[in-house]
Design a protein around this motif. Sequence first.
Motif, PDB file in Angstrom:
ATOM      1  N   ARG A   1       0.856  -1.196   0.000  1.00  9.70           N
ATOM      2  CA  ARG A   1       0.000   0.000   0.000  1.00  9.70           C
ATOM      3  C   ARG A   1       0.888   1.241   0.000  1.00  9.70           C
ATOM      4  N   VAL A   2       0.531   2.193  -0.854  1.00  5.92           N
ATOM      5  CA  VAL A   2       1.416   3.325  -1.133  1.00  5.92           C
ATOM      6  C   VAL A   2       0.862   4.619  -0.552  1.00  5.92           C
ATOM      7  N   LYS A   3       1.753   5.358   0.130  1.00  5.50           N
ATOM      8  CA  LYS A   3       1.423   6.688   0.667  1.00  5.50           C
ATOM      9  C   LYS A   3       2.391   7.705   0.078  1.00  5.50           C
ATOM     10  N   GLY A   4       1.904   8.910  -0.170  1.00 17.17           N
ATOM     11  CA  GLY A   4       2.780   9.967  -0.671  1.00 17.17           C
ATOM     12  C   GLY A   4       3.829  10.370   0.352  1.00 17.17           C
ATOM     13  N   SER A   5       3.413  10.491   1.623  1.00 15.28           N
ATOM     14  CA  SER A   5       4.341  10.822   2.715  1.00 15.28           C
ATOM     15  C   SER A   5       3.855  10.136   3.988  1.00 15.28           C
ATOM     16  N   HIS A   6       4.668  10.244   5.038  1.00 18.05           N
ATOM     17  CA  HIS A   6       4.311   9.574   6.298  1.00 18.05           C
ATOM     18  C   HIS A   6       3.003  10.106   6.885  1.00 18.05           C
ATOM     19  N   THR A   7       2.652  11.334   6.543  1.00 13.88           N
ATOM     20  CA  THR A   7       1.479  11.968   7.175  1.00 13.88           C
ATOM     21  C   THR A   7       0.226  11.952   6.298  1.00 13.88           C
ATOM     22  N   THR A   8       0.340  11.397   5.090  1.00 11.61           N
ATOM     23  CA  THR A   8      -0.829  11.383   4.191  1.00 11.61           C
ATOM     24  C   THR A   8      -1.462   9.993   4.171  1.00 11.61           C
ATOM     25  N   PRO A   9      -2.733   9.893   3.776  1.00 10.71           N
ATOM     26  CA  PRO A   9      -3.393   8.585   3.758  1.00 10.71           C
ATOM     27  C   PRO A   9      -2.871   7.688   2.629  1.00 10.71           C
ATOM     28  N   ILE A  10      -3.160   6.397   2.745  1.00 16.06           N
ATOM     29  CA  ILE A  10      -2.828   5.438   1.675  1.00 16.06           C
ATOM     30  C   ILE A  10      -3.654   5.791   0.436  1.00 16.06           C
ATOM     31  N   VAL A  11      -3.002   5.881  -0.724  1.00 17.47           N
ATOM     32  CA  VAL A  11      -3.730   6.234  -1.956  1.00 17.47           C
ATOM     33  C   VAL A  11      -3.801   5.101  -2.981  1.00 17.47           C
ATOM     34  N   ARG A  12      -2.790   4.226  -2.992  1.00 21.70           N
ATOM     35  CA  ARG A  12      -2.725   3.189  -4.017  1.00 21.70           C
ATOM     36  C   ARG A  12      -2.452   1.826  -3.384  1.00 21.70           C
ATOM     37  N   SER A  13      -2.882   0.791  -4.103  1.00 19.88           N
ATOM     38  CA  SER A  13      -2.531  -0.575  -3.730  1.00 19.88           C
ATOM     39  C   SER A  13      -1.838  -1.246  -4.904  1.00 19.88           C
ATOM     40  N   LEU A  14      -0.668  -1.791  -4.649  1.00 20.14           N
ATOM     41  CA  LEU A  14       0.042  -2.642  -5.604  1.00 20.14           C
ATOM     42  C   LEU A  14      -0.311  -4.077  -5.242  1.00 20.14           C
ATOM     43  N   LEU A  15      -0.882  -4.804  -6.202  1.00 18.79           N
ATOM     44  CA  LEU A  15      -1.395  -6.147  -5.928  1.00 18.79           C
ATOM     45  C   LEU A  15      -0.833  -7.142  -6.937  1.00 18.79           C
ATOM     46  N   ALA A  16      -0.385  -8.294  -6.434  1.00 22.86           N
ATOM     47  CA  ALA A  16       0.058  -9.383  -7.313  1.00 22.86           C
ATOM     48  C   ALA A  16      -0.702 -10.649  -6.935  1.00 22.86           C
ATOM     49  N   PHE A  17      -1.185 -11.356  -7.953  1.00 20.57           N
ATOM     50  CA  PHE A  17      -2.033 -12.536  -7.757  1.00 20.57           C
ATOM     51  C   PHE A  17      -1.431 -13.755  -8.436  1.00 20.57           C
ATOM     52  N   LYS A  18      -1.746 -14.932  -7.865  1.00 22.89           N
ATOM     53  CA  LYS A  18      -1.403 -16.204  -8.495  1.00 22.89           C
ATOM     54  C   LYS A  18      -2.620 -17.126  -8.420  1.00 22.89           C
ATOM     55  N   ARG A  19      -2.463 -18.324  -8.970  1.00 18.93           N
ATOM     56  CA  ARG A  19      -3.592 -19.268  -9.019  1.00 18.93           C
ATOM     57  C   ARG A  19      -3.693 -20.119  -7.752  1.00 18.93           C
ATOM     58  N   TYR A  20      -2.866 -19.852  -6.769  1.00 17.89           N
ATOM     59  CA  TYR A  20      -3.008 -20.589  -5.500  1.00 17.89           C
ATOM     60  C   TYR A  20      -2.996 -19.605  -4.339  1.00 17.89           C
ATOM     61  N   GLU A  21      -3.546 -20.040  -3.226  1.00 15.72           N
ATOM     62  CA  GLU A  21      -3.721 -19.172  -2.071  1.00 15.72           C
ATOM     63  C   GLU A  21      -2.581 -19.381  -1.072  1.00 15.72           C
ATOM     64  N   LEU A  22      -2.043 -18.291  -0.546  1.00 21.63           N
ATOM     65  CA  LEU A  22      -1.037 -18.398   0.508  1.00 21.63           C
ATOM     66  C   LEU A  22      -1.743 -18.605   1.842  1.00 21.63           C
ATOM     67  N   SER A  23      -1.145 -19.396   2.719  1.00 21.64           N
ATOM     68  CA  SER A  23      -1.772 -19.583   4.034  1.00 21.64           C
ATOM     69  C   SER A  23      -1.667 -18.305   4.861  1.00 21.64           C
ATOM     70  N   VAL A  24      -0.556 -17.583   4.700  1.00 22.35           N
ATOM     71  CA  VAL A  24      -0.393 -16.303   5.407  1.00 22.35           C
ATOM     72  C   VAL A  24       0.077 -15.259   4.398  1.00 22.35           C
ATOM     73  N   LEU A  25      -0.557 -14.119   4.419  1.00 18.62           N
ATOM     74  CA  LEU A  25      -0.153 -13.016   3.536  1.00 18.62           C
ATOM     75  C   LEU A  25      -0.105 -11.738   4.351  1.00 18.62           C
ATOM     76  N   THR A  26       1.045 -11.097   4.392  1.00 14.66           N
ATOM     77  CA  THR A  26       1.126  -9.826   5.104  1.00 14.66           C
ATOM     78  C   THR A  26       1.349  -8.713   4.090  1.00 14.66           C
ATOM     79  N   ALA A  27       0.557  -7.666   4.224  1.00 11.04           N
ATOM     80  CA  ALA A  27       0.718  -6.506   3.346  1.00 11.04           C
ATOM     81  C   ALA A  27       1.793  -5.596   3.930  1.00 11.04           C
ATOM     82  N   ASP A  28       2.532  -4.926   3.046  1.00 12.20           N
ATOM     83  CA  ASP A  28       3.465  -3.916   3.555  1.00 12.20           C
ATOM     84  C   ASP A  28       3.102  -2.544   3.003  1.00 12.20           C
TER      85      ASP A  28
END
Length: 237
Positions: A184-211
């Motif tokens: 998840r992308v923010k312009g600066s430390h004090t601004t809200p999240i504006v964008r999501s970078l997402l990558a997908f595959k054909r199988y599910e991960l048991s644990v997924l952490t967003a950064d």
Amino acid sequence: MSNFQFKQFAIKQTKSAMKIGTDSVLLGAWCPVNNNPNSILDIGAGTGILALMLGQRTYAEQIDAIEIEEEAYEECVENFENSPWSERLFCYHAGLDEFVDEPEFEYDIIISNPPFYSEEFKSQILVRNQARFQDALPFEDLIEAADLLLSENGIFAVIIPFKEEERFIDLCAEVELFPVKITRVKGSHTTPIVRSLLAFKRYELSVLTADELVIEINRHEYTDEYINLTKEFYLKM
């Protein structure tokens, strides 16, 4: 700005409605390529920047792009021809519906910076509209095409508004495409999240952490994370 110079290639962007922006550079630099792709598809190529960035980052033998808008298509072809990877790059002048009508091929990476602003005010300029508004390429159509064209171990990568993230992930789940990387992308430390970078595959991960990725500390003073991500491309990083 009519031309944009990167470290290994240049982009001509006088005709294309969508000029080079942070979104495309982020996606092109961030997209996972750890599946050693042999074939790549850029959907809605614009100037061709994503295909060119992946040309620089991978050894994929076939990098295809599709662009429906005529002037952007012409510019994309020119940018491909003038690049160091011209023999691996090819742009189709087509809409996604035409392209998926007769799929000949599966792709190891499908990448797209799709149009958005689904409900906001639409400009009077049709081409810019087409490049920027979701009804020109609905998420549903994009995801359906990814499902149809993605190889078994393929990666489908997009950048979208953060507010659309949950809906996009739900739509992908319907065709059994599951997130394997979320930033998840923010312009600066004090601004809200504006964008999501997402990558997908054909199988599910048991644990997924967003950064999270923060672009600037102050105006034109970039974070180490952003510099490390983009330094292979931007001249002044």
